[in-house]
Write an enzyme that holds these catalytic residues in place. Structure first.
Site, PDB file in Angstrom:
ATOM      1  NE  ARG A 219      -3.517   0.094   2.743  1.00  0.00           N
ATOM      2  CZ  ARG A 219      -4.132   0.349   3.903  1.00  0.00           C
ATOM      3  NH1 ARG A 219      -4.068  -0.528   4.899  1.00  0.00           N
ATOM      4  NH2 ARG A 219      -4.807   1.470   4.064  1.00  0.00           N
ATOM      5  CG  HIS A 220      -1.249   4.671   0.061  1.00  0.00           C
ATOM      6  ND1 HIS A 220      -1.437   5.128   1.334  1.00  0.00           N
ATOM      7  CD2 HIS A 220      -2.416   4.085  -0.314  1.00  0.00           C
ATOM      8  CE1 HIS A 220      -2.671   4.863   1.716  1.00  0.00           C
ATOM      9  NE2 HIS A 220      -3.294   4.219   0.750  1.00  0.00           N
ATOM     10  CG  ASN A 226      -3.891   5.956   5.542  1.00  0.00           C
ATOM     11  OD1 ASN A 226      -2.864   5.973   4.866  1.00  0.00           O
ATOM     12  ND2 ASN A 226      -5.004   5.374   5.118  1.00  0.00           N
ATOM     13  NE  ARG A 266      -5.032   6.670  -0.816  1.00  0.00           N
ATOM     14  CZ  ARG A 266      -6.111   7.032  -1.492  1.00  0.00           C
ATOM     15  NH1 ARG A 266      -6.136   8.200  -2.116  1.00  0.00           N
ATOM     16  NH2 ARG A 266      -7.167   6.224  -1.562  1.00  0.00           N
ATOM     17  CD  GLU A 286      -8.948   1.054  -1.790  1.00  0.00           C
ATOM     18  OE1 GLU A 286      -9.034   0.235  -2.727  1.00  0.00           O
ATOM     19  OE2 GLU A 286      -8.613   0.729  -0.639  1.00  0.00           O
ATOM     20  CG  HIS A 352      -5.321   2.462  -3.196  1.00  0.00           C
ATOM     21  ND1 HIS A 352      -5.134   3.693  -2.607  1.00  0.00           N
ATOM     22  CD2 HIS A 352      -5.037   2.635  -4.520  1.00  0.00           C
ATOM     23  CE1 HIS A 352      -4.771   4.574  -3.531  1.00  0.00           C
ATOM     24  NE2 HIS A 352      -4.707   3.960  -4.692  1.00  0.00           N
TER      25      HIS A 352
END
Ligand code: F6P
Length: 398
Positions: A219-220, A226, A266, A286, A352
């Protein structure tokens, strides 16, 4: 489902051209999307019906008419089972056999037409000695025909078998078909049906290759969203997220790699420290959370309790109002799967949570209801490597 008929995908080609390999890969790709797909392998029927004696090269000698009749009988029996399966709920049947003669193909075509099945022949052609050699060894290692043979004896017998087929081989020209040449070096589409589902199958089969590449997913790095438990959006990375991006690039330094990101800020920021090729694929964006985009999970529960409830009842099929479900997401992410398959270098996907869950479930078969719960924390790399088993078609997560 883009096909309104049952579909028979009929392989054709000399032994050791990758038919079984492509059959297994195609079955996986279709099952991942929820199709009922099954392989009918004539070799397995032959072994089961006639035992190990039928594995020796003599059995494939076209001058031996009794053996030739037996082979036709078994091929027809296998096809009859395939037809029965399609007629009782199956959707895509893959008929894995050499089907090198025009007369055998005419029989299969007539049967498909008589029963109202859509069909396409997939001819595998290889003239690259390196690829052929690789497939021969995959076959000698994995086919039940060669268990108990020594390496040299297996190779010699297989060469004789190949010679028998080369003597009778007639390239496909007469029916709806696609030709996969040297594992995706080029794909000839001659089915002329204008069917998007067959196009997709051609795209997939033309992408698959034999490279032992590894696929990495992450993931980023951490974003401001987040930190607030907010979903969707296009938030930039926090300092901690930027630090992860730097460590990630350092981890892969020196590796022959291509990086695929989504089109979101991201993931692009997370890839920014890499000096290798980077490709933005919007299909890796995402899951679209529609009405809930930008909200935190707590806000969703408060403002749209029906969404939280329906989602916890059936998270795989639940579609956000104005957005997507995991089932929808697979239909989008499959374009990226074809890109990953086509790559010959190692691949790092920076995407994502929901997207990476869908990708993992392509490589590692996972029941649909479990897909939305696959563990996918930030700051982790998932490494997916090919297992040397099951014709090299299985993968493992490390
Ligand atoms: O929270 C990060 C995120 O990537 C969201 O953008 C996305 O909606 C969510 O994770 C997907 O995870 P789940 O399906 O478990 O809500």
């Amino acid at each position: 489902m883009n096909i309104n008929k049952k579909l028979a995908v009929i392989m054709a080609g000399l032994p050791a051209r990758g038919k079984s390999y492509l059959s297994l890969r195609l079955q996986r790709y279709l099952e991942w999307q929820g199709y009922r797909a099954r392989i009918f392998n004539v070799g397995a029927y032959r072994r089961e019906s006639l035992g190990p004696a039928s594995s020796k090269s003599d059995f494939f000698d076209p001058r031996e008419s009794a053996f030739s009749r037996e082979r036709e009988r078994i091929a027809k029996r296998c096809f009859a089972d395939l037809a029965g399966w399609l007629e009782s709920g199956g959707e895509v049947a893959i008929y894995d056999a050499t089907n090198v003669t025009a007369s055998r193909r005419a029989y299969l075509k007539d049967e498909c037409e008589r029963r109202g099945f859509a069909f396409v022949f997939v001819e595998n052609i290889c003239d690259d000695p390196g690829i052929i050699e690789k497939i021969i060894w995959i076959k000698l290692e994995h086919s039940a025909d060669y268990t108990g043979f020594g390496r040299d004896a297996a190779r010699a017998d297989f060469t004789r078998r190949l010679g028998h087929y080369e003597g009778v081989y007639e390239p496909v020209s007469d029916v709806a078909h696609m030709k996969i040449i040297n594992f995706g070096l080029s794909v000839v589409r001659a089915y002329g049906l204008g069917n998007p589902f067959l196009d997709e199958i051609a795209d997939f089969l033309g992408a698959v290759n034999l490279m032992d590449k590894e696929v990495f997913l992450t993931r980023h790095g951490e974003t401001y969203f987040n930190c607030e438990d907010r979903i969707g959006g296009d938030s930039p990375l926090t300092d901690k997220g930027v630090e992860y991006a730097g460590r990630l690039a350092a981890h892969f330094k020196g590796r022959d790699l291509v990086v695929f990101t989504s089109a979101k800020r991201r993931t692009i920021e997370t890839a920014s420290f890499f000096d290798c090729e980077r490709v933005v694929l919007p299909e890796l964006n995402e899951i679209n959370s529609g009405l809930c985009d930008g909200l935190s999970y707590a806000e969703i529960t408060e403002m749209h309790p029906e969404v939280s409830e329906a989602r916890s009842d059936d998270k795989f099929n639940f579609r956000y109002p104005g957005g997507e479900s995991y089932r929808d997401l697979i239909q989008r992410v499959k374009k990226a799967v074809i890109r990953i398959e086509a790559e010959k270098r190692d691949v790092l996907v920076i995407a994502h949570r929901a997207v990476n869950r869908c990708l993992v479930s392509y490589f590692i078969p996972t029941p649909p209801e479990e897909v939305p719960y696959i563990e996918m924390p930030l700051d982790r790399i998932i490494r997916i490597a090919r297992l040397n088993a099951h014709y090299g078609c299985d993968w493992k997560v490390i």
